[in-house]
Structures are given as structure tokens and as C-alpha cells.
Design an enzyme around this catalytic site. Sequence first.
Site, short mmCIF file in Angstrom:
data_model
loop_
_atom_site.label_atom_id
_atom_site.label_comp_id
_atom_site.label_asym_id
_atom_site.label_seq_id
_atom_site.Cartn_x
_atom_site.Cartn_y
_atom_site.Cartn_z
CG PHE A 1 -12.17 0.37 3.24
CD1 PHE A 1 -11.62 -0.30 4.33
CD2 PHE A 1 -11.65 0.14 1.97
CE1 PHE A 1 -10.57 -1.19 4.15
CE2 PHE A 1 -10.60 -0.73 1.79
CZ PHE A 1 -10.05 -1.41 2.88
CE LYS B 1 -9.67 3.49 8.34
NZ LYS B 1 -10.15 2.67 7.20
NE ARG C 1 -2.39 -3.37 -3.77
CZ ARG C 1 -2.35 -3.40 -2.44
NH1 ARG C 1 -2.16 -2.29 -1.76
NH2 ARG C 1 -2.48 -4.53 -1.78
N GLY D 1 0.77 -1.24 0.00
CA GLY D 1 0.00 0.00 0.00
C GLY D 1 0.81 1.29 0.00
CG ASP E 1 -8.26 0.91 10.55
OD1 ASP E 1 -8.86 1.72 11.26
OD2 ASP E 1 -8.84 -0.03 9.96
P1 IMP Z 1 -4.06 -1.61 11.08
O1 IMP Z 1 -3.17 -2.77 11.45
O2 IMP Z 1 -5.48 -1.86 11.43
O3 IMP Z 1 -3.57 -0.28 11.56
O4 IMP Z 1 -4.16 -1.59 9.53
C1 IMP Z 1 -3.15 -1.25 8.76
C2 IMP Z 1 -3.26 -1.83 7.38
O5 IMP Z 1 -4.61 -2.13 6.99
C3 IMP Z 1 -2.76 -0.79 6.45
O6 IMP Z 1 -1.40 -1.00 6.22
C4 IMP Z 1 -3.60 -1.01 5.22
O7 IMP Z 1 -2.94 -1.93 4.39
C5 IMP Z 1 -4.88 -1.62 5.70
N1 IMP Z 1 -5.95 -0.61 5.79
C6 IMP Z 1 -6.47 -0.03 6.90
N2 IMP Z 1 -7.44 0.85 6.60
C7 IMP Z 1 -7.52 0.84 5.25
C8 IMP Z 1 -8.34 1.58 4.30
O8 IMP Z 1 -9.18 2.42 4.63
N3 IMP Z 1 -8.11 1.28 3.00
C9 IMP Z 1 -7.19 0.39 2.57
N4 IMP Z 1 -6.41 -0.30 3.41
C10 IMP Z 1 -6.57 -0.08 4.73
MG MG Z 2 -0.51 -1.56 4.42
#
Ligand code: IMP
Ligand code: MG
Length: 170
Positions: A148, A127, A161, A40, A99
Site C-alpha cells: 500500500f 499495481k 498525501r 491522488g 489497482d
Molecule cells: P482501483 O479502482 O482499485 O484501481 O483503485 C484505484 C484508486 O484506489 C486509486 O485512484 C487510488 O485512489 C486508490 N488506491 C489504490 N491503491 C492505492 C495505494 O496503494 N495507495 C493509495 N491509494 C490507492
Molecule cells: Mg485515486
Amino acid sequence: MEREILIERRFILAKVQEIAERISADYAGKEPVLIGVLKGAVFFFADLVMHLTIPCRIDFIGAASYGSGRNSSGEVRLVKDVSIPISGKPVILVEDIVDTGLTLNRIVKALRQKGPESIRVCALIDKKERREEAVQLDYSGFEVEEGFLVGYGLDYDEQYRYLPDICVLR
Ligand code: IMP
Ligand code: MG
């Protein structure tokens, strides 16, 4: 699925330029290793690195959480390690979006074990909606409350992407 532009590419680039200036000033006289989180962060990473005015080295790390779609299971696994030594080096971890915070904290923990001089974290999007673990973001681009997001490297099940703007899926 319907989508709507949330952050246009020109605003993304202006923000990237701003972050690059801050990093270049903070790391003047140093040669940091920037580590991008696959996949990403790749677009953000490339734009950021090209806007730096200091020398740097780059590498990538891969992390995946079990499950697909919008919800991660919370179990994070490292699927690709860095390939250059970072011991004694100033490291900047570059992530697309934070996130829950689980992925970032898991990666930082793994990188710390390699004995870098320092680790700072740079994320394009912060986020807040589902934060589970506190994260220390040294450089952050945009704060988004909810939704999202796709585009500019961000995916929904590996789709979207390629979109040049950051969009929100409805
Ligand atoms: P976390 O571990 O929940 O903080 O999530 C991190 C990963 O989830 C990021 O590196 C993204 O790859 C994916 N992610 C979280 N939110 C989104 C979103 O809104 N769109 C796309 N990917 C997301
Ligand atoms: Mg990621």
C-alpha cells in the site's frame, strides 16, 4: 504506522519528464485535454502538465469508492464531473495508481459518453496485485507488484498525501 521510501522524488520526476516527452511527441500539433483524477493524481498531474511542450487544457474529475482505508468496496461513484467540453477533443486521463482497475474503467466509460475524439490513459503507478478488470494503460510510470503506497498525492485515509516521495506502509 511505519513507512519506507519506495520511489524517491528525483526518480519520480525523471519518470514524469520521460512520460511528458512521449505525450508531447504523440500529440504534436494537437491540443489535448488532460483530465486528472482527484485527489491522488494532483501532484503527478501538475508535474506532468508543466513538463509538456505542447499546449493543452486541463480539467479534473472526482471518483470515490465506498469504504475507507486500504480496501475499496468495488462500487465506484463519480463525485465531480469535468467542467469544460471534451466532445471532439483528444483526451488524456491522468490517474495516480491503478489497482483493481474498477475506478479507471468506470471513469473512462463516463468520459466516452461525452464523445471525445480519443481517450488515452496515463497512470503513474500500475499495481498488479489486485487487478480485477483489464485496463488499457497508454502511458505508465512504475509497475509495482504489491503493497500500500502513500505520498506524492497518494493517501491512507487522507493522511500522507504531502510526502514528496512515494512510500510503502508497513
Ligand atoms: P482501483 O479502482 O482499485 O484501481 O483503485 C484505484 C484508486 O484506489 C486509486 O485512484 C487510488 O485512489 C486508490 N488506491 C489504490 N491503491 C492505492 C495505494 O496503494 N495507495 C493509495 N491509494 C490507492
Ligand atoms: Mg485515486
